[in-house]
Design a protein around this motif. Structure first.
Motif, PDB file in Angstrom:
ATOM      1  N   ALA A   1      16.496   3.127   3.530  1.00 33.60           N
ATOM      2  CA  ALA A   1      16.832   4.282   4.366  1.00 33.60           C
ATOM      3  C   ALA A   1      17.559   5.325   3.520  1.00 33.60           C
ATOM      4  N   ARG A   2      17.025   6.543   3.508  1.00 35.51           N
ATOM      5  CA  ARG A   2      17.589   7.604   2.681  1.00 35.51           C
ATOM      6  C   ARG A   2      18.188   8.747   3.489  1.00 35.51           C
ATOM      7  N   LYS A   3      17.754   8.897   4.722  1.00 35.68           N
ATOM      8  CA  LYS A   3      18.227   9.998   5.543  1.00 35.68           C
ATOM      9  C   LYS A   3      18.245   9.551   7.003  1.00 35.68           C
TER      10      LYS A   3
ATOM     11  N   LYS B   1       0.833  -1.201   0.000  1.00 32.25           N
ATOM     12  CA  LYS B   1       0.000   0.000   0.000  1.00 32.25           C
ATOM     13  C   LYS B   1       0.867   1.251   0.000  1.00 32.25           C
ATOM     14  N   LEU B   2       1.968   1.226   0.745  1.00 29.81           N
ATOM     15  CA  LEU B   2       2.890   2.364   0.766  1.00 29.81           C
ATOM     16  C   LEU B   2       3.609   2.514  -0.566  1.00 29.81           C
ATOM     17  N   LEU B   3       3.995   1.371  -1.174  1.00 28.12           N
ATOM     18  CA  LEU B   3       4.637   1.434  -2.491  1.00 28.12           C
ATOM     19  C   LEU B   3       3.730   2.113  -3.505  1.00 28.12           C
ATOM     20  N   ASP B   4       2.438   1.836  -3.436  1.00 29.82           N
ATOM     21  CA  ASP B   4       1.482   2.452  -4.355  1.00 29.82           C
ATOM     22  C   ASP B   4       1.452   3.974  -4.194  1.00 29.82           C
ATOM     23  N   LYS B   5       1.842   4.455  -3.010  1.00 30.16           N
ATOM     24  CA  LYS B   5       1.883   5.896  -2.743  1.00 30.16           C
ATOM     25  C   LYS B   5       3.266   6.492  -3.049  1.00 30.16           C
ATOM     26  N   GLY B   6       4.190   5.639  -3.548  1.00 28.85           N
ATOM     27  CA  GLY B   6       5.530   6.118  -3.859  1.00 28.85           C
ATOM     28  C   GLY B   6       6.481   6.090  -2.690  1.00 28.85           C
ATOM     29  N   GLU B   7       6.127   5.387  -1.622  1.00 27.78           N
ATOM     30  CA  GLU B   7       6.980   5.291  -0.431  1.00 27.78           C
ATOM     31  C   GLU B   7       7.547   3.879  -0.316  1.00 27.78           C
ATOM     32  N   ASN B   8       8.831   3.794   0.068  1.00 24.19           N
ATOM     33  CA  ASN B   8       9.451   2.486   0.288  1.00 24.19           C
ATOM     34  C   ASN B   8      10.140   2.485   1.651  1.00 24.19           C
TER      35      ASN B   8
ATOM     36  N   VAL C   1      18.927  -2.733  -6.720  1.00 21.76           N
ATOM     37  CA  VAL C   1      18.550  -4.107  -6.370  1.00 21.76           C
ATOM     38  C   VAL C   1      17.033  -4.223  -6.283  1.00 21.76           C
ATOM     39  N   PHE C   2      16.397  -3.227  -5.670  1.00 21.67           N
ATOM     40  CA  PHE C   2      14.936  -3.290  -5.526  1.00 21.67           C
ATOM     41  C   PHE C   2      14.259  -3.217  -6.889  1.00 21.67           C
ATOM     42  N   ALA C   3      14.791  -2.400  -7.789  1.00 22.26           N
ATOM     43  CA  ALA C   3      14.218  -2.310  -9.130  1.00 22.26           C
ATOM     44  C   ALA C   3      14.290  -3.657  -9.837  1.00 22.26           C
TER      45      ALA C   3
ATOM     46  N   GLU D   1      13.162   3.679  11.673  1.00 21.59           N
ATOM     47  CA  GLU D   1      11.785   3.432  11.253  1.00 21.59           C
ATOM     48  C   GLU D   1      11.686   2.121  10.484  1.00 21.59           C
ATOM     49  N   LEU D   2      12.709   1.813   9.686  1.00 20.01           N
ATOM     50  CA  LEU D   2      12.755   0.545   8.954  1.00 20.01           C
ATOM     51  C   LEU D   2      12.729  -0.630   9.927  1.00 20.01           C
ATOM     52  N   LEU D   3      13.546  -0.552  10.985  1.00 19.42           N
ATOM     53  CA  LEU D   3      13.572  -1.632  11.979  1.00 19.42           C
ATOM     54  C   LEU D   3      12.207  -1.807  12.631  1.00 19.42           C
ATOM     55  N   ASP D   4      11.561  -0.688  12.952  1.00 14.69           N
ATOM     56  CA  ASP D   4      10.224  -0.763  13.546  1.00 14.69           C
ATOM     57  C   ASP D   4       9.228  -1.388  12.577  1.00 14.69           C
ATOM     58  N   PHE D   5       9.418  -1.124  11.286  1.00 14.43           N
ATOM     59  CA  PHE D   5       8.469  -1.617  10.287  1.00 14.43           C
ATOM     60  C   PHE D   5       8.603  -3.121  10.074  1.00 14.43           C
ATOM     61  N   VAL D   6       9.834  -3.631  10.071  1.00 13.21           N
ATOM     62  CA  VAL D   6      10.021  -5.045   9.725  1.00 13.21           C
ATOM     63  C   VAL D   6       9.954  -5.970  10.932  1.00 13.21           C
TER      64      VAL D   6
END
Length: 310
Positions: free
Chosen positions: A183-185, A172-179, A225-227, A191-196
């Motif tokens: 980690a970019r900043k 659902k987040l990918l559909d909004k352009g968020e991944n 890699v993700f692409a 937040e990634l650790l909390d998500f997974v």
């Protein structure tokens, strides 16, 4: 400004030293040693150890992760099994952007499976129990379809590659352009650790600070890699094709899934149970996307019980 730069560099050196010591301590607890192997056109970094007389488990990490994802589980299995945790191409300390011929790397799922097959050839290992988490599980499915003669069993931990009946929060987040997996900043990694993970192990701040710096430093590579991961999914096409492929996998398979996975929905399990003829499943309540990190004891018990009945 010069003092501040020097101070921050000094802090980072201290963090790096603590990180290196912490990793070495955890690997020693798991009886794992770092080694490097050139196989095919890739230079692999591996953690190897455990019982040299035991059956071999090949451990394949997920997207953006590395071989150390398996250390906590290795502690549970080291007395019985010969263990190999691999850095996939594009990850950790293995070849990143280019192979050892200077050619640009691609990261399609089938390419990664072929590289693992070449690695086993080089190591002269005929058969393994292949454990794969997330993207590593998708690679495991491809490996089982392409090289079934090399597998004693296939163990899938919240694996990618399946179109789930229920859309996950991640998609659902990918559909909004968020991944949230890239980690970019500063701050993104935590937040990634909390998500997974629903049950995060304690990670000392100096260690997590280094992990965040490493993740941000490889953002361009993670995008590539993700692409390729998404390209692999697109090339496989419709769910009917994937489900048809699943029916060809006769390898005894264990599916382990965290019930609270926000990345890949637990409803994927029903799909695999339906189409994989020799699959059994274990759902772990309260666990997220990386069970081998969150619940290594439970994963070890599930695996040992599964193998005992092969």
């Amino acid at each position: 400004m010069g003092f501040l730069t020097t101070f921050l560099a000094g802090c980072q050196r201290v963090q790096d030293d603590i990180y290196t010591s912490a990793m070495a301590f955890e690997r020693a607890r798991a009886n794992l040693e770092l080694t490097h192997v050139s196989a095919g056109d890739i230079d692999f970094a591996l953690l190897t150890g455990g019982n040299p007389n035991g059956e071999t488990i090949l451990m394949v990490h997920g997207f953006g992760a590395d071989k150390d994802s398996w250390v906590r589980l290795a502690i549970e299995l080291k007395d019985t099994y010969h263990l190999i945790a691999v850095d996939l191409a594009g990850h950790g300390e293995s070849s990143l952007y280019k192979n050892n011929k200077g050619e640009e790397l691609g990261f399609l799922i089938t390419s990664q499976a072929a590289r693992l097959n070449a690695l086993l050839d080089k190591l002269k290992i005929k058969k393994v129990h292949l454990m794969g988490n997330s993207m590593g599980g998708a690679i495991g499915l491809a490996f089982a379809a392409l090289y079934p003669q090399r597998l004693q069993s296939l163990v899938l931990l919240d694996n990618a590659g399946i179109e789930s009946p229920r859309e996950s929060e991640f998609f659902k987040l990918l559909d909004k352009g968020e991944n949230p997996l890239i980690a970019r900043k500063p701050g993104d990694y935590f937040e990634l650790l909390d998500f997974v993970m629903s049950e995060k192990p304690f990670i000392p701040w100096p260690v997590s600070a280094v992990m965040e710096r490493k993740a941000i430093a490889r953002v361009d590579l993670n995008d590539k890699v993700f692409a390729d991961l998404m390209k692999s999914q697109a090339e496989m096409g419709e769910a009917d094709f994937v489900n048809s492929m699943l029916t060809t996998i006769k390898t005894p398979s264990l599916i382990i899934w965290g019930e609270e996975d926000r990345v890949l929905d637990v409803s994927c399990v029903k799909v695999m149970e339906t189409y994989m003829p020799n699959a059994k499943s274990v759902i772990l309540p309260g666990i997220g996307h990386v069970p081998m990190v969150e619940a290594p004891e439970q994963v070890s018990v599930a695996f040992r019980n599964f193998v005992a009945n092969l």
